[in-house]
Design a protein around this motif. Structure first.
Motif, PDB file in Angstrom:
ATOM      1  N   GLY A  12       0.838  -1.203   0.000  1.00  0.00           N
ATOM      2  CA  GLY A  12       0.000   0.000   0.000  1.00  0.00           C
ATOM      3  C   GLY A  12       0.860   1.234   0.000  1.00  0.00           C
ATOM      4  O   GLY A  12       1.706   1.440  -0.878  1.00  0.00           O
ATOM      5  N   ASN A  13       0.627   2.091   1.036  1.00  0.00           N
ATOM      6  CA  ASN A  13       1.406   3.329   1.144  1.00  0.00           C
ATOM      7  C   ASN A  13       2.626   3.160   2.046  1.00  0.00           C
ATOM      8  O   ASN A  13       3.344   4.138   2.286  1.00  0.00           O
ATOM      9  CB  ASN A  13       0.512   4.443   1.689  1.00  0.00           C
ATOM     10  N   SER A  14       2.831   1.979   2.592  1.00  0.00           N
ATOM     11  CA  SER A  14       3.941   1.786   3.512  1.00  0.00           C
ATOM     12  C   SER A  14       5.068   0.980   2.852  1.00  0.00           C
ATOM     13  O   SER A  14       4.818   0.117   2.013  1.00  0.00           O
ATOM     14  CB  SER A  14       3.469   1.053   4.768  1.00  0.00           C
TER      15      SER A  14
END
Length: 488
Positions: free
Chosen positions: A130-132
């Motif tokens: 995801g965004n990590s």
């Protein structure tokens, strides 16, 4: 082949127990492994106590170096120089030297299997979800060691040791053959020079006879038949000169190549005519058993038996279980700096037993393969020993025959020269016909040429004898650190 394994994580308390158990198993099963001395596999050979021509003059050869440098006994400094040059620069020895280096490297690689192995590893990983994003780094060490309970690895090292000895004996055998080849070529060259001088001397004498015959024909004292017969004999003798010159040049070229030089490199050095080198009358002989220990081909044959015997033991040990200890230690962290600070530690210890249960008889068949190789090595050894004994006996017989032949040829050569001189004088005085002169001149040339050939044969017989006795090296060279370093 099933594998039974036991693995623990962070169980330091169990490691000593596992090591102790493995050691006890090794000690209990080590008694199953049997070894056999390599010399026990040598076939029984009936070696005579002495050489058969016992009426020849023998002198004991107390100094091994005398046989190692036998070419010096021929009393020709130029020959000694050529042999030494060949042993240093001959290109054909490079292959045997490379084979020896290969055998030593293979032995070192095989011996490495007896020691534990340790491998290091490292990795870096970047992942995204995801965004990590996340990073992870790890370092690790993996160790393994096979317990040589039944001697499989040790037998492999023993076979490699025997291969090294075979390769080194083969190299020394190449040196022995090279020294003999140089000496034989040198003897042939000096013989050709002597025969060429004989042919030229007889040609000059025959040309003088032709001139006298031509004068007598012009004076009406003889017919043209005598002149044509004299001319034919001159042409026949003259035809031998270019043939001898060609053979002489080819032999000189061969000697240059044997010493690692260009074919024409020795043309000036060997231009002068020198008598054929002769060995002393007293023969320095070893008893047959000592001769066999001296010859590098017999030593190489023995080493092949030792290698084959070790491979039989290696194939037999492969039928039994194998034991291996392994372990790993790893560090894992999110950053490189944390590997030495707050990283997590993972460790493992593995003990495994591999037991051959069902292989379709492949392991037993491999044992039979190696046993057949051992039998071939034994038969090859027996053949090598018989060949060695034959070569010495043949050389001794040739020495005896050529020695007696030379004694008669010297008488024949002196008588033929005197007969040719008397015939020429009587022909000049008109007391004999020209046919008598022709016959005596032919006999003189043939007798002198035969004597020169026989003297060269006698010198060559000595060379072959020294080669058959294993001359040209010392067996201690197989164990000498200096010799080992010199061939690397």
């Amino acid at each position: 082949m099933p594998t039974l394994s036991l693995e623990t994580h962070h169980c330091a308390a169990r490691r000593p127990a596992m090591a102790l158990a493995a050691a006890l198993v090794a000690l209990a099963l080590a008694g199953c492994a049997t070894t056999q001395r390599p010399d026990a596999a040598l076939p029984a050979m009936a070696v005579p106590a002495a050489w058969s021509p016992d009426h020849l003059v023998y002198t004991p050869d107390a100094d091994p170096q005398s046989l190692a440098t036998w070419w010096q006994r021929l009393g020709d400094p130029q020959l000694s120089t050529l042999v030494e040059q060949a042993l240093q620069a001959n290109p054909s020895l490079a292959s045997s030297q490379a084979a020896l280096r290969q055998a030593r490297a293979q032995r070192d690689a095989t011996a490495a299997g007896l020691s534990p192995s340790l491998d290091g590893s490292g990795s870096a990983q970047r992942s995204r979800s995801g965004n990590s994003t996340g990073n992870s780094f790890s370092l690790g060490l993996d160790a393994s060691w096979e317990l040589d309970v039944f001697g499989r690895l040790a037998s492999g090292v023993a076979a490699s040791d025997a291969d090294v000895r075979t390769a080194q004996a083969t190299l020394e055998g190449a040196r022995v053959s090279l020294a003999a080849e140089v000496a034989l070529s040198y003897i042939e060259l000096r013989s050709l020079q002597q025969r060429l001088a004989i042919a030229r001397s007889n040609l000059a004498s025959q040309q003088e006879t032709l001139q006298i015959t031509d004068w007598r024909m012009q004076a009406g004292l003889t017919t043209s038949l005598a002149t044509e017969q004299a001319r034919a004999q001159v042409a026949q003798t003259a035809a031998q000169v270019p043939a001898l010159e060609s053979s002489l040049a080819q032999t000189r070229h061969a000697l240059a190549v044997l010493t690692g030089q260009n074919p024409a490199a020795l043309d000036t050095q060997l231009a002068s005519v020198v008598r054929v080198p002769q060995a002393p009358d007293a023969l320095a002989l070893q008893i047959p058993a000592e001769t066999l220990r001296q010859r590098p081909d017999v030593i190489a044959a023995e080493a092949r038996i030792a290698a084959a015997l070790a491979r039989v033991a290696q194939a037999d040990a492969a039928r039994y279980p194998s034991f291996r200890l392994g372990g790993s230690l790893g560090l894992r962290a999110l950053t490189i700096g944390a590997l030495t600070q707050g990283s997590s530690v993972a460790s493992a210890l593995l003990g495994s037993i591999s037991v051959p249960l069902l292989d379709g008889g492949a392991a037993r068949a491999q044992v039979r393969v190696q046993e057949a190789s051992l039998e071939q090595a034994r038969l090859n050894y027996a053949g090598t020993v018989l060949t060695a004994l034959q070569e010495v006996e043949d050389a001794l017989a040739a020495l005896q025959g050529d020695g007696a032949r030379i004694a008669q040829l010297r008488v024949a050569s002196e008588a033929a020269a005197m007969a040719a001189l008397l015939a020429q004088q009587r022909y000049n005085s008109g007391l004999v016909d020209f046919q008598t002169v022709l016959e005596t001149q032919r006999t003189q040339l043939a007798a002198q040429d035969s004597l020169a050939n026989a003297e060269a044969s006698l010198a060559s017989d000595h060379v072959r004898l020294y080669k058959a006795l294993g001359g040209g090296w010392t067996p201690a060279a197989l164990q000498s650190p200096a010799a080992v370093a010199a061939t690397n």
